[in-house]
Motif scaffolding. Structure first.
Motif, PDB file in Angstrom:
ATOM      1  N   GLY A   5       0.588  -0.960   0.058  1.00 25.78           N
ATOM      2  CA  GLY A   5      -0.471  -0.298  -0.157  1.00 25.78           C
ATOM      3  C   GLY A   5       1.191   1.481  -0.012  1.00 25.78           C
ATOM      4  O   GLY A   5       1.636   1.827  -0.305  1.00 25.78           O
ATOM      5  N   SER A   6       0.591   2.682   0.722  1.00 23.97           N
ATOM      6  CA  SER A   6       1.077   3.167   0.667  1.00 23.97           C
ATOM      7  C   SER A   6       1.041   4.996   1.716  1.00 23.97           C
ATOM      8  O   SER A   6      -0.012   3.987   2.303  1.00 23.97           O
ATOM      9  N   ILE A   7       1.731   5.328   2.328  1.00 26.41           N
ATOM     10  CA  ILE A   7       1.008   6.009   3.104  1.00 26.41           C
ATOM     11  C   ILE A   7       1.778   7.701   2.642  1.00 26.41           C
ATOM     12  O   ILE A   7       2.235   7.880   1.754  1.00 26.41           O
ATOM     13  N   ASN A   8       0.496   8.405   3.117  1.00 24.43           N
ATOM     14  CA  ASN A   8       0.368   9.750   2.636  1.00 24.43           C
ATOM     15  C   ASN A   8       0.854  10.994   4.345  1.00 24.43           C
ATOM     16  O   ASN A   8      -0.105  10.284   5.055  1.00 24.43           O
ATOM     17  N   SER A   9       0.871  11.976   4.167  1.00 21.86           N
ATOM     18  CA  SER A   9      -0.255  13.091   5.422  1.00 21.86           C
ATOM     19  C   SER A   9      -0.080  14.052   4.743  1.00 21.86           C
ATOM     20  O   SER A   9      -0.648  14.347   3.640  1.00 21.86           O
ATOM     21  N   LEU A  10      -1.188  14.518   5.573  1.00 23.31           N
ATOM     22  CA  LEU A  10      -2.119  15.892   5.164  1.00 23.31           C
ATOM     23  C   LEU A  10      -2.322  16.175   6.352  1.00 23.31           C
ATOM     24  O   LEU A  10      -2.232  16.541   7.124  1.00 23.31           O
ATOM     25  N   LYS A  11      -2.515  17.362   5.833  1.00 24.29           N
ATOM     26  CA  LYS A  11      -2.336  18.819   6.563  1.00 24.29           C
ATOM     27  C   LYS A  11      -3.640  19.541   6.836  1.00 24.29           C
ATOM     28  O   LYS A  11      -4.305  20.048   5.238  1.00 24.29           O
ATOM     29  N   SER A  38      -2.133  14.920  10.227  1.00 28.42           N
ATOM     30  CA  SER A  38      -2.482  13.467   9.948  1.00 28.42           C
ATOM     31  C   SER A  38      -1.149  12.742   9.137  1.00 28.42           C
ATOM     32  O   SER A  38      -1.251  13.141   7.931  1.00 28.42           O
ATOM     33  N   VAL A  39      -1.513  11.300   9.612  1.00 28.22           N
ATOM     34  CA  VAL A  39      -1.042  10.326   8.637  1.00 28.22           C
ATOM     35  C   VAL A  39      -1.594   9.098   7.942  1.00 28.22           C
ATOM     36  O   VAL A  39      -2.737   8.558   9.260  1.00 28.22           O
ATOM     37  N   LEU A  40      -2.016   8.888   6.357  1.00 26.21           N
ATOM     38  CA  LEU A  40      -2.701   8.045   6.639  1.00 26.21           C
ATOM     39  C   LEU A  40      -1.797   6.840   6.399  1.00 26.21           C
ATOM     40  O   LEU A  40      -1.411   7.257   5.208  1.00 26.21           O
ATOM     41  N   ARG A  52      -3.075   8.282  12.231  1.00 24.42           N
ATOM     42  CA  ARG A  52      -2.488   9.036  13.182  1.00 24.42           C
ATOM     43  C   ARG A  52      -2.881  10.193  12.638  1.00 24.42           C
ATOM     44  O   ARG A  52      -3.356  11.427  11.767  1.00 24.42           O
ATOM     45  N   THR A  53      -3.939  11.327  13.626  1.00 26.96           N
ATOM     46  CA  THR A  53      -4.637  12.252  13.453  1.00 26.96           C
ATOM     47  C   THR A  53      -4.768  12.880  14.720  1.00 26.96           C
ATOM     48  O   THR A  53      -4.442  12.844  15.573  1.00 26.96           O
ATOM     49  N   ASP A  54      -4.427  14.626  14.487  1.00 29.68           N
ATOM     50  CA  ASP A  54      -4.872  16.066  14.766  1.00 29.68           C
ATOM     51  C   ASP A  54      -3.672  16.063  15.774  1.00 29.68           C
ATOM     52  O   ASP A  54      -3.508  16.336  16.579  1.00 29.68           O
ATOM     53  N   TRP A  59       4.961  19.098  14.450  1.00 30.02           N
ATOM     54  CA  TRP A  59       5.693  18.049  14.365  1.00 30.02           C
ATOM     55  C   TRP A  59       5.814  18.127  13.259  1.00 30.02           C
ATOM     56  O   TRP A  59       5.205  17.506  12.613  1.00 30.02           O
ATOM     57  N   ASN A  60       7.387  16.773  13.109  1.00 26.08           N
ATOM     58  CA  ASN A  60       7.085  16.593  11.434  1.00 26.08           C
ATOM     59  C   ASN A  60       6.613  15.022  11.372  1.00 26.08           C
ATOM     60  O   ASN A  60       6.704  14.534  11.941  1.00 26.08           O
ATOM     61  N   ASP A  61       6.244  14.688  10.035  1.00 27.60           N
ATOM     62  CA  ASP A  61       5.662  13.260   9.807  1.00 27.60           C
ATOM     63  C   ASP A  61       6.147  12.435  10.429  1.00 27.60           C
ATOM     64  O   ASP A  61       5.520  11.661  10.877  1.00 27.60           O
ATOM     65  N   SER A  62       7.966  12.245  10.491  1.00 25.30           N
ATOM     66  CA  SER A  62       8.724  11.142  11.221  1.00 25.30           C
ATOM     67  C   SER A  62       7.813  10.761  12.375  1.00 25.30           C
ATOM     68  O   SER A  62       7.333   9.662  13.653  1.00 25.30           O
ATOM     69  N   CYS A  63       7.411  11.942  13.316  1.00 23.93           N
ATOM     70  CA  CYS A  63       6.831  11.871  14.609  1.00 23.93           C
ATOM     71  C   CYS A  63       5.122  11.524  14.651  1.00 23.93           C
ATOM     72  O   CYS A  63       4.946  11.083  16.129  1.00 23.93           O
ATOM     73  N   VAL A  64       4.305  12.061  13.383  1.00 28.72           N
ATOM     74  CA  VAL A  64       3.567  11.782  13.735  1.00 28.72           C
ATOM     75  C   VAL A  64       3.291  10.251  13.378  1.00 28.72           C
ATOM     76  O   VAL A  64       2.075   9.817  14.115  1.00 28.72           O
ATOM     77  N   ALA A  65       3.892  10.537  12.558  1.00 31.13           N
ATOM     78  CA  ALA A  65       3.816   8.536  11.485  1.00 31.13           C
ATOM     79  C   ALA A  65       4.519   7.432  13.179  1.00 31.13           C
ATOM     80  O   ALA A  65       4.541   5.936  13.134  1.00 31.13           O
TER      81      ALA A  65
END
Length: 69
Positions: A5-11, A38-40, A52-54, A59-65
């Motif tokens: 699959g894939s992983i993506n971040s969202l602002k 958020s990271v989906l 991972r939302t809200d 935070w950078n994407d690696s911390c969120v994920a």
């Protein structure tokens, strides 16, 4: 081979807060706007299999994920 699959971040834009701590956490200095991050994670069929939302914008994407990893 082996990909699933894939992983993506969202602002996502949010309103400005009167609380200075929230204000600082959601401010993106580069864009001069307020966001939450958020990271989906999607399966190869397009189904969300982890999220991972809200998270604060500062935070950078690696911390969120990190919890997803």
């Amino acid at each position: 081979m082996g990909g699933f699959g894939s992983i993506n971040s969202l602002k996502l834009p949010v309103q400005t807060s009167d609380d200075i701590d929230i204000e600082n956490a959601t401010l993106n200095g580069w864009l001069s706007e307020h966001f939450i991050s958020s990271v989906l994670v999607f399966s190869s069929q397009g189904i969300v299999i982890a999220a991972r939302t809200d998270a604060p914008e500062n935070w950078n994407d690696s911390c969120v994920a990190q919890q997803i990893y």
